[in-house]
Design a protein around this motif. Structure first.
Motif, PDB file in Angstrom:
ATOM      1  N   UNK A 236       0.837  -1.197   0.000  1.00 25.54           N
ATOM      2  CA  UNK A 236       0.000   0.000   0.000  1.00 25.54           C
ATOM      3  C   UNK A 236       0.876   1.253   0.000  1.00 25.54           C
ATOM      4  N   UNK A 237       1.901   1.270   0.836  1.00 24.21           N
ATOM      5  CA  UNK A 237       2.800   2.422   0.910  1.00 24.21           C
ATOM      6  C   UNK A 237       3.523   2.649  -0.408  1.00 24.21           C
ATOM      7  N   UNK A 238       3.914   1.577  -1.058  1.00 27.90           N
ATOM      8  CA  UNK A 238       4.587   1.698  -2.353  1.00 27.90           C
ATOM      9  C   UNK A 238       3.654   2.308  -3.390  1.00 27.90           C
ATOM     10  N   UNK A 239       2.396   1.881  -3.385  1.00 20.28           N
ATOM     11  CA  UNK A 239       1.423   2.446  -4.330  1.00 20.28           C
ATOM     12  C   UNK A 239       1.186   3.922  -4.061  1.00 20.28           C
ATOM     13  N   UNK A 240       1.038   4.294  -2.772  1.00 19.90           N
ATOM     14  CA  UNK A 240       0.808   5.693  -2.431  1.00 19.90           C
ATOM     15  C   UNK A 240       2.010   6.568  -2.767  1.00 19.90           C
ATOM     16  N   UNK A 241       3.203   5.972  -2.790  1.00 25.06           N
ATOM     17  CA  UNK A 241       4.401   6.726  -3.157  1.00 25.06           C
ATOM     18  C   UNK A 241       4.419   7.064  -4.635  1.00 25.06           C
ATOM     19  N   UNK A 242       3.703   6.266  -5.426  1.00 23.74           N
ATOM     20  CA  UNK A 242       3.752   6.436  -6.879  1.00 23.74           C
ATOM     21  C   UNK A 242       2.466   6.995  -7.481  1.00 23.74           C
ATOM     22  N   UNK A 243       1.360   6.854  -6.755  1.00 22.38           N
ATOM     23  CA  UNK A 243       0.064   7.289  -7.293  1.00 22.38           C
ATOM     24  C   UNK A 243      -0.709   8.050  -6.219  1.00 22.38           C
ATOM     25  N   UNK A 244      -1.566   8.991  -6.632  1.00 21.74           N
ATOM     26  CA  UNK A 244      -2.330   9.762  -5.638  1.00 21.74           C
ATOM     27  C   UNK A 244      -3.480   8.992  -5.013  1.00 21.74           C
ATOM     28  N   UNK A 245      -3.909   7.882  -5.637  1.00 19.89           N
ATOM     29  CA  UNK A 245      -5.065   7.145  -5.130  1.00 19.89           C
ATOM     30  C   UNK A 245      -4.751   5.660  -5.037  1.00 19.89           C
ATOM     31  N   UNK A 246      -5.083   5.062  -3.903  1.00 21.31           N
ATOM     32  CA  UNK A 246      -4.924   3.629  -3.709  1.00 21.31           C
ATOM     33  C   UNK A 246      -6.141   3.110  -2.962  1.00 21.31           C
ATOM     34  N   UNK A 247      -6.654   1.975  -3.399  1.00 19.73           N
ATOM     35  CA  UNK A 247      -7.844   1.380  -2.798  1.00 19.73           C
ATOM     36  C   UNK A 247      -7.460   0.069  -2.122  1.00 19.73           C
ATOM     37  N   UNK A 248      -7.826  -0.064  -0.864  1.00 21.26           N
ATOM     38  CA  UNK A 248      -7.615  -1.295  -0.112  1.00 21.26           C
ATOM     39  C   UNK A 248      -8.978  -1.949   0.101  1.00 21.26           C
ATOM     40  N   UNK A 249      -9.050  -3.237  -0.151  1.00 17.28           N
ATOM     41  CA  UNK A 249     -10.324  -3.930  -0.031  1.00 17.28           C
ATOM     42  C   UNK A 249     -10.108  -5.328   0.533  1.00 17.28           C
ATOM     43  N   UNK A 250     -11.181  -5.939   0.995  1.00  9.20           N
ATOM     44  CA  UNK A 250     -11.076  -7.314   1.486  1.00  9.20           C
ATOM     45  C   UNK A 250     -10.776  -8.241   0.320  1.00  9.20           C
ATOM     46  N   UNK A 251     -11.605  -8.164  -0.721  1.00  9.54           N
ATOM     47  CA  UNK A 251     -11.302  -8.868  -1.962  1.00  9.54           C
ATOM     48  C   UNK A 251     -11.270 -10.377  -1.881  1.00  9.54           C
ATOM     49  N   UNK A 252     -11.848 -10.961  -0.849  1.00  8.22           N
ATOM     50  CA  UNK A 252     -11.847 -12.413  -0.684  1.00  8.22           C
ATOM     51  C   UNK A 252     -13.266 -12.896  -0.405  1.00  8.22           C
ATOM     52  N   UNK A 253     -13.569 -14.147  -0.753  1.00  6.78           N
ATOM     53  CA  UNK A 253     -14.857 -14.713  -0.328  1.00  6.78           C
ATOM     54  C   UNK A 253     -14.953 -14.672   1.195  1.00  6.78           C
TER      55      UNK A 253
END
Length: 389
Positions: free
Chosen positions: A278-295
């Protein structure tokens, strides 16, 4: 001062946004003890939706005693718009504490397609027990009759009331609502009679209008250069579709690792690895979405475990990178995150749309926080393609 009590943080934010729209300075608090803020409206989140009915009733009685000390001019009980949670027990606890003999309950928000017709709850043209709400992990809708949705009555009677009917003199009265006109009719009764008003956000809007307050909504603009972290703990089909749509638009979506769905020896290591992504994504992009994403497992302890994990993730991320805006969908998710971050009091900044509300923690180093219920939509166009301007 107006006192409002809600059973979860997304509902508290929702009615806080309504009051702010009417020009009322509003604070949302998660703990009345040591209250620091003062405002026209104090909204108390009791965080009681997931409790058992007896414990919820006891908590509401304690909150009622604390609220009485603030000497509100009048009170409102915000309930879930589809009657999830301990609605009956909480209404009785507050009603008894403030000396009411009857409560008028209007949970439905007709602008969102949620209506009560002849005592039956509809979402659009579907019976509520034939929708996604029948699969809610904690409070599934097992029938569409509003009296049945409230459970077996004990000390207060429950009556379903049609528009043309007179309001009974005691008990909980659930009013039919098809449109704003219906809401206005019921609101006019509350203003002129001694009735405990209980319901959703649109009933509160109708009451404020009957008190001759005027709406003054603010224009809102999404700041795409800000660091935006989105936390989605909702498991509804509509939410999964929205996340998929965002991913197709090029936004980074980072789901919870399947290994974190269960307790295991390397849990801390897995959580740290997830946070680093997540931190890596926020370092490169202004928006990051975290989700459960599992059954989602049907085990009763799983929803709380998922919320706690999302809270811990959020804390790690915010400790390692300043962000401008924290967006959360799902009241249970937001509650776990805010508890982990230690934020208890908020100033309502703006209602973006009904139920989508931005608040600022009293800790001024904290980011702006925007919360919405999991079953509500985000504003249209908020997740644009990475190439869009």
């Amino acid at each position: 001062m107006i006192g409002i009590v809600a059973d979860d943080i997304s509902g508290a934010a929702e009615v806080g946004g309504v009051c702010q729209r009417f020009g009322l300075e509003t604070c949302v608090v998660r703990d009345v003890d040591g209250l620091q803020c003062s405002a026209d409206v104090i909204v108390i989140d009791t965080d009681s939706r997931s409790l058992g009915p007896i414990e919820a009733g006891k908590r509401l009685s304690r909150v009622a005693n604390q609220l009485e000390e603030l000497k509100p001019e009048w009170i409102y009980k915000k309930v879930d718009s589809v009657l999830r949670g301990n609605v009956y027990d909480e209404v009785i606890a507050l009603g008894d504490s403030f000396g009411f003999e009857r409560a008028l309950l209007l949970p439905a928000n007709p602008s969102l397609g949620r209506q009560i017709r002849n005592g039956i709850y509809y979402v659009g043209d579907c019976l509520i027990d034939k929708t996604d709400f029948a699969h809610d992990p904690e409070h599934p809708a097992r029938c569409s009759d509003v009296i049945g949705l409230l459970g077996r009555p004990t000390s207060w009677s429950v009556t379903s009331c049609r528009q043309e009917s007179s309001i009974p003199n005691e008990g909980i009265i659930v009013g039919d609502v098809r449109n704003k006109k219906d809401l206005n009719r019921w609101a006019s009764e509350v203003v002129k009679e001694t009735i405990f008003p209980v319901g959703g956000s649109e009933f509160l809007v109708a009451i404020l209008k009957n008190l001759n307050l005027e709406e003054d909504p603010c224009l809102w603009e999404f700041k795409r250069d800000d660091k935006n972290l989105w936390i989605s703990g909702s498991t509804s089909a509509s939410c999964r579709y929205r996340i998929l749509e965002a991913e197709e638009r090029g936004l980074t979506v980072i789901p919870m690792p399947a290994s974190l769905m269960e307790v295991h020896e390397d849990e801390c290591g897995e959580l740290r690895t997830w946070a680093e992504r997540v931190l890596d994504s926020l370092s490169n992009f202004p928006e990051t979405i975290v989700t459960i994403g599992q059954p989602i497992s049907l085990k009763p302890e799983i929803p709380a475990r998922l919320g706690l994990t999302l809270g811990r993730l959020s804390k790690i991320v915010l400790e390692n990178m300043p962000i401008d805006h924290l967006w959360m969908e799902g009241g249970a998710t937001a509650s776990f995150v805010l508890e982990e971050l230690g934020w208890k009091e908020f100033e309502v900044v703006q209602e973006i749309e009904l139920g989508v509300v931005s608040m600022r923690p009293l800790d001024r180093s904290a980011p702006t926080v925007t919360i919405k219920p999991g079953s509500y939509e985000w504003p249209k166009g908020i997740w644009k393609r990475r190439t869009d301007k």
